[in-house]
Design a protein around this motif. Structure first.
Motif, PDB file in Angstrom:
ATOM      1  N   THR A  37       0.831  -1.210   0.000  1.00  0.00           N
ATOM      2  CA  THR A  37       0.000   0.000   0.000  1.00  0.00           C
ATOM      3  C   THR A  37       0.862   1.255   0.000  1.00  0.00           C
ATOM      4  O   THR A  37       0.566   2.236  -0.699  1.00  0.00           O
ATOM      5  CB  THR A  37      -0.931  -0.015   1.220  1.00  0.00           C
ATOM      6  N   ALA A  38       1.963   1.229   0.789  1.00  0.00           N
ATOM      7  CA  ALA A  38       2.868   2.392   0.818  1.00  0.00           C
ATOM      8  C   ALA A  38       3.511   2.623  -0.543  1.00  0.00           C
ATOM      9  O   ALA A  38       3.666   3.769  -0.989  1.00  0.00           O
ATOM     10  CB  ALA A  38       3.936   2.186   1.889  1.00  0.00           C
ATOM     11  N   GLU A  39       3.899   1.534  -1.208  1.00  0.00           N
ATOM     12  CA  GLU A  39       4.469   1.679  -2.549  1.00  0.00           C
ATOM     13  C   GLU A  39       3.459   2.271  -3.528  1.00  0.00           C
ATOM     14  O   GLU A  39       3.806   3.141  -4.342  1.00  0.00           O
ATOM     15  CB  GLU A  39       4.962   0.319  -3.042  1.00  0.00           C
ATOM     16  N   HIS A  40       2.207   1.820  -3.436  1.00  0.00           N
ATOM     17  CA  HIS A  40       1.175   2.371  -4.313  1.00  0.00           C
ATOM     18  C   HIS A  40       0.925   3.850  -4.028  1.00  0.00           C
ATOM     19  O   HIS A  40       0.760   4.655  -4.967  1.00  0.00           O
ATOM     20  CB  HIS A  40      -0.117   1.578  -4.151  1.00  0.00           C
ATOM     21  N   LEU A  41       0.913   4.236  -2.741  1.00  0.00           N
ATOM     22  CA  LEU A  41       0.696   5.646  -2.395  1.00  0.00           C
ATOM     23  C   LEU A  41       1.866   6.505  -2.878  1.00  0.00           C
ATOM     24  O   LEU A  41       1.671   7.645  -3.335  1.00  0.00           O
ATOM     25  CB  LEU A  41       0.524   5.787  -0.878  1.00  0.00           C
ATOM     26  N   GLY A  42       3.111   6.004  -2.775  1.00  0.00           N
ATOM     27  CA  GLY A  42       4.259   6.753  -3.278  1.00  0.00           C
ATOM     28  C   GLY A  42       4.184   6.962  -4.779  1.00  0.00           C
ATOM     29  O   GLY A  42       4.489   8.061  -5.285  1.00  0.00           O
ATOM     30  N   GLU A  43       3.783   5.909  -5.491  1.00  0.00           N
ATOM     31  CA  GLU A  43       3.629   6.052  -6.928  1.00  0.00           C
ATOM     32  C   GLU A  43       2.539   7.061  -7.284  1.00  0.00           C
ATOM     33  O   GLU A  43       2.695   7.878  -8.215  1.00  0.00           O
ATOM     34  CB  GLU A  43       3.303   4.687  -7.539  1.00  0.00           C
ATOM     35  N   LEU A  44       1.431   7.042  -6.525  1.00  0.00           N
ATOM     36  CA  LEU A  44       0.355   8.009  -6.758  1.00  0.00           C
ATOM     37  C   LEU A  44       0.822   9.438  -6.471  1.00  0.00           C
ATOM     38  O   LEU A  44       0.467  10.386  -7.202  1.00  0.00           O
ATOM     39  CB  LEU A  44      -0.841   7.652  -5.871  1.00  0.00           C
ATOM     40  N   ASN A  45       1.647   9.616  -5.436  1.00  0.00           N
ATOM     41  CA  ASN A  45       2.171  10.951  -5.119  1.00  0.00           C
ATOM     42  C   ASN A  45       3.070  11.461  -6.241  1.00  0.00           C
ATOM     43  O   ASN A  45       3.014  12.638  -6.620  1.00  0.00           O
ATOM     44  CB  ASN A  45       2.947  10.867  -3.803  1.00  0.00           C
ATOM     45  N   ASN A  46       3.882  10.583  -6.795  1.00  0.00           N
ATOM     46  CA  ASN A  46       4.740  10.996  -7.919  1.00  0.00           C
ATOM     47  C   ASN A  46       3.903  11.414  -9.121  1.00  0.00           C
ATOM     48  O   ASN A  46       4.211  12.411  -9.809  1.00  0.00           O
ATOM     49  CB  ASN A  46       5.668   9.843  -8.300  1.00  0.00           C
ATOM     50  N   GLN A  47       2.854  10.661  -9.392  1.00  0.00           N
ATOM     51  CA  GLN A  47       1.990  11.031 -10.523  1.00  0.00           C
ATOM     52  C   GLN A  47       1.312  12.379 -10.296  1.00  0.00           C
ATOM     53  O   GLN A  47       1.184  13.200 -11.220  1.00  0.00           O
ATOM     54  CB  GLN A  47       0.936   9.929 -10.731  1.00  0.00           C
ATOM     55  N   LEU A  48       0.874  12.624  -9.047  1.00  0.00           N
ATOM     56  CA  LEU A  48       0.243  13.914  -8.743  1.00  0.00           C
ATOM     57  C   LEU A  48       1.242  15.059  -8.872  1.00  0.00           C
ATOM     58  O   LEU A  48       0.887  16.166  -9.330  1.00  0.00           O
ATOM     59  CB  LEU A  48      -0.346  13.873  -7.328  1.00  0.00           C
ATOM     60  N   THR A  49       2.489  14.849  -8.482  1.00  0.00           N
ATOM     61  CA  THR A  49       3.520  15.887  -8.611  1.00  0.00           C
ATOM     62  C   THR A  49       3.774  16.215 -10.082  1.00  0.00           C
ATOM     63  O   THR A  49       3.881  17.395 -10.472  1.00  0.00           O
ATOM     64  CB  THR A  49       4.817  15.418  -7.939  1.00  0.00           C
ATOM     65  N   ARG A  50       3.874  15.179 -10.892  1.00  0.00           N
ATOM     66  CA  ARG A  50       4.065  15.414 -12.326  1.00  0.00           C
ATOM     67  C   ARG A  50       2.884  16.172 -12.925  1.00  0.00           C
ATOM     68  O   ARG A  50       3.051  17.079 -13.763  1.00  0.00           O
ATOM     69  CB  ARG A  50       4.242  14.084 -13.039  1.00  0.00           C
ATOM     70  N   LEU A  51       1.661  15.811 -12.486  1.00  0.00           N
ATOM     71  CA  LEU A  51       0.476  16.506 -12.991  1.00  0.00           C
ATOM     72  C   LEU A  51       0.484  17.985 -12.589  1.00  0.00           C
ATOM     73  O   LEU A  51       0.127  18.877 -13.377  1.00  0.00           O
ATOM     74  CB  LEU A  51      -0.781  15.811 -12.465  1.00  0.00           C
ATOM     75  N   ALA A  52       0.912  18.260 -11.345  1.00  0.00           N
ATOM     76  CA  ALA A  52       0.983  19.657 -10.889  1.00  0.00           C
ATOM     77  C   ALA A  52       2.002  20.448 -11.700  1.00  0.00           C
ATOM     78  O   ALA A  52       1.785  21.620 -12.063  1.00  0.00           O
ATOM     79  CB  ALA A  52       1.330  19.700  -9.403  1.00  0.00           C
ATOM     80  N   ASP A  53       3.163  19.825 -12.008  1.00  0.00           N
ATOM     81  CA  ASP A  53       4.167  20.508 -12.834  1.00  0.00           C
ATOM     82  C   ASP A  53       3.618  20.817 -14.221  1.00  0.00           C
ATOM     83  O   ASP A  53       3.839  21.916 -14.781  1.00  0.00           O
ATOM     84  CB  ASP A  53       5.419  19.635 -12.945  1.00  0.00           C
ATOM     85  N   LEU A  54       2.911  19.830 -14.802  1.00  0.00           N
ATOM     86  CA  LEU A  54       2.344  20.054 -16.128  1.00  0.00           C
ATOM     87  C   LEU A  54       1.321  21.190 -16.114  1.00  0.00           C
ATOM     88  O   LEU A  54       1.272  22.033 -17.019  1.00  0.00           O
ATOM     89  CB  LEU A  54       1.702  18.758 -16.640  1.00  0.00           C
ATOM     90  N   ILE A  55       0.493  21.223 -15.071  1.00  0.00           N
ATOM     91  CA  ILE A  55      -0.514  22.289 -14.968  1.00  0.00           C
ATOM     92  C   ILE A  55       0.163  23.650 -14.806  1.00  0.00           C
ATOM     93  O   ILE A  55      -0.267  24.672 -15.369  1.00  0.00           O
ATOM     94  CB  ILE A  55      -1.474  21.994 -13.799  1.00  0.00           C
ATOM     95  N   GLY A  56       1.265  23.721 -14.019  1.00  0.00           N
ATOM     96  CA  GLY A  56       1.987  24.985 -13.842  1.00  0.00           C
ATOM     97  C   GLY A  56       2.595  25.484 -15.139  1.00  0.00           C
ATOM     98  O   GLY A  56       2.524  26.685 -15.446  1.00  0.00           O
ATOM     99  N   ARG A  57       3.228  24.527 -15.890  1.00  0.00           N
ATOM    100  CA  ARG A  57       3.807  24.946 -17.160  1.00  0.00           C
ATOM    101  C   ARG A  57       2.723  25.430 -18.122  1.00  0.00           C
ATOM    102  O   ARG A  57       2.897  26.405 -18.862  1.00  0.00           O
ATOM    103  CB  ARG A  57       4.582  23.782 -17.776  1.00  0.00           C
ATOM    104  N   GLU A  58       1.602  24.754 -18.143  1.00  0.00           N
ATOM    105  CA  GLU A  58       0.513  25.183 -19.028  1.00  0.00           C
ATOM    106  C   GLU A  58      -0.009  26.560 -18.620  1.00  0.00           C
ATOM    107  O   GLU A  58      -0.329  27.397 -19.469  1.00  0.00           O
ATOM    108  CB  GLU A  58      -0.606  24.141 -18.986  1.00  0.00           C
ATOM    109  N   SER A  59      -0.085  26.806 -17.309  1.00  0.00           N
ATOM    110  CA  SER A  59      -0.560  28.115 -16.839  1.00  0.00           C
ATOM    111  C   SER A  59       0.410  29.227 -17.253  1.00  0.00           C
ATOM    112  O   SER A  59      -0.012  30.314 -17.682  1.00  0.00           O
ATOM    113  CB  SER A  59      -0.706  28.078 -15.311  1.00  0.00           C
ATOM    114  N   ARG A  60       1.734  28.966 -17.136  1.00  0.00           N
ATOM    115  CA  ARG A  60       2.706  29.976 -17.556  1.00  0.00           C
ATOM    116  C   ARG A  60       2.637  30.236 -19.050  1.00  0.00           C
ATOM    117  O   ARG A  60       2.726  31.391 -19.512  1.00  0.00           O
ATOM    118  CB  ARG A  60       4.108  29.521 -17.155  1.00  0.00           C
ATOM    119  N   ASP A  61       2.465  29.151 -19.842  1.00  0.00           N
ATOM    120  CA  ASP A  61       2.341  29.339 -21.286  1.00  0.00           C
ATOM    121  C   ASP A  61       1.110  30.146 -21.641  1.00  0.00           C
ATOM    122  O   ASP A  61       1.125  31.020 -22.544  1.00  0.00           O
ATOM    123  CB  ASP A  61       2.312  27.983 -21.982  1.00  0.00           C
ATOM    124  N   LEU A  62       0.000  29.867 -20.945  1.00  0.00           N
ATOM    125  CA  LEU A  62      -1.224  30.627 -21.210  1.00  0.00           C
ATOM    126  C   LEU A  62      -1.059  32.102 -20.823  1.00  0.00           C
ATOM    127  O   LEU A  62      -1.586  33.011 -21.492  1.00  0.00           O
ATOM    128  CB  LEU A  62      -2.399  30.009 -20.446  1.00  0.00           C
TER     129      LEU A  62
END
Length: 359
Positions: free
Chosen positions: A279-304
């Motif tokens: 379960t801890a491994e799955h939660l860590g993987e989910l946290n990494n995916q959320l971090t990547r999603l936040a970075d993508l959203i930030g870059r898109e916001s700066r481009d906009l």
């Protein structure tokens, strides 16, 4: 679970077959004498031969039943403690089969009390099988003796009648001929007694040898089963071998039950820890995916934001052009260059925003 190689009980049938073949060869060599002895009293001797055949079949059946048990054990070991998919159902080991089938895979530890109960049950069943063979041996001897006494009684009765009817006549030759004719009955009784004794004792000898061989197979099977069960028997912790006689039975049973409960708790704790790590491994993987999603959203916001600023500059430039329509040719060329540069900038910004959305 350690595997144990069991001796095939069917190998004992080789010695049985050799012995029966020797008996058959000897009987074939003595057919005339045995035929004469059999006809002395066909009823008694026929019963004796029938009991002999039953005794042979019973001993062979005992060996084949042991072979069935050994095949089941081997199939059980090959399946690593899982259900034996052989279609065989043990008879002697039926209690042990039910006990082991109730355990989970890899948890086939037995308590000393369970092991002793299984061994006692197997021993009792083996003794019950041999009881019939031993009874048939005694029955053959009994039938032989019964025929012997029956023949002796007939002989004594015939001799008594001969003596009672014996009379002294004037002709000794006629008296001797009459005596010789009357002696047929006593001699027939003697033939009955000796023939039944012959077949009864010979039959008991044959069945006795087969019972001895089947007994050896049963003892070997019991010893190997005891060795195999000792490998999966778990002694309770805290109880020594020397002090087992001083510990009450209910205390020993309570200690065994407590040890099994602790072992189950340890297995449950290990399984819970393993599930927690997964379960801890799955939660860590989910946290990494959320971090990547936040970075993508930030870059898109700066481009906009950059695109919005560029659009504002474009609006201001167009407004300025609308207010100054009388510019010269050089200013027009510069304006076109600026517009082309601005168009490329907007296109690059829109292309980067589309790529980020695709990611």
């Amino acid at each position: 679970m350690e595997r144990k190689d069991f001796t095939k009980p069917v190998h004992v049938t080789t010695w049985m077959a050799v012995f029966l073949a020797l008996v058959a060869v000897l009987a074939a060599a003595l057919v005339p004498q045995l035929k004469h002895a059999f006809l002395a009293n066909g009823a008694f001797n026929g019963v004796i031969l029938f009991v002999l055949a039953v005794g042979i079949l019973v001993n062979l059946r005992q060996v084949w039943r042991l072979q069935r048990e050994v095949l089941w054990i081997e199939a059980f070991q090959q399946s690593d403690g899982g259900p034996a998919q052989t279609g065989l159902r043990p008879v002697l080991l039926a209690p042990m089969a039910r006990l082991l089938s109730s355990r989970k895979r890899g948890q086939f530890h037995l308590s000393p009390a369970s092991t002793r109960s299984i061994l006692d049950s197997v021993q009792i069943r083996l003794e019950e099988q041999r009881d019939l063979s031993r009874y048939l041996i005694g029955l053959l001897i009994f039938l032989g003796l019964l025929g012997t006494f029956w023949g002796l009684l007939a002989t004594i009765r015939s001799i008594g009648e001969i003596i009672g009817n014996l009379s002294v006549g004037s002709d000794p030759v006629a008296m001797f001929e009459a005596l010789k004719a009357k002696l047929d009955a006593p001699l027939g009784g003697m033939a009955t007694s000796f023939s039944t004794s012959l077949f009864g004792l010979a039959g008991s000898l044959v069945v006795g040898f087969l019972d001895l061989q089947s007994g050896h197979a049963q003892n070997r099977f019991y010893n190997e089963l005891e060795e195999w069960l000792s490998n999966i028997t778990k002694l309770p912790s805290g109880v020594g071998m020397e002090g087992e006689g001083n510990v009450p039975a209910y205390v020993q049973a309570l200690l065994e039950q407590t040890a099994e409960s602790i072992e189950r708790m340890q297995r449950s704790a290990a399984e819970s820890e393993r599930e927690r790590r997964v379960t801890a491994e799955h939660l860590g993987e989910l946290n990494n995916q959320l971090t990547r999603l936040a970075d993508l959203i930030g870059r898109e916001s700066r481009d906009l934001s950059a695109l919005s600023a560029t659009q504002d500059d474009l609006r201001g430039l167009i407004r300025q052009l609308a207010q100054q329509p009388a510019q010269g040719t050089q200013f027009t060329e510069d304006l076109r260059a600026e517009l082309r540069l601005l168009s490329r900038t907007i296109g690059a910004a829109l292309g980067g925003a589309s790529g980020n959305k695709a990611d």
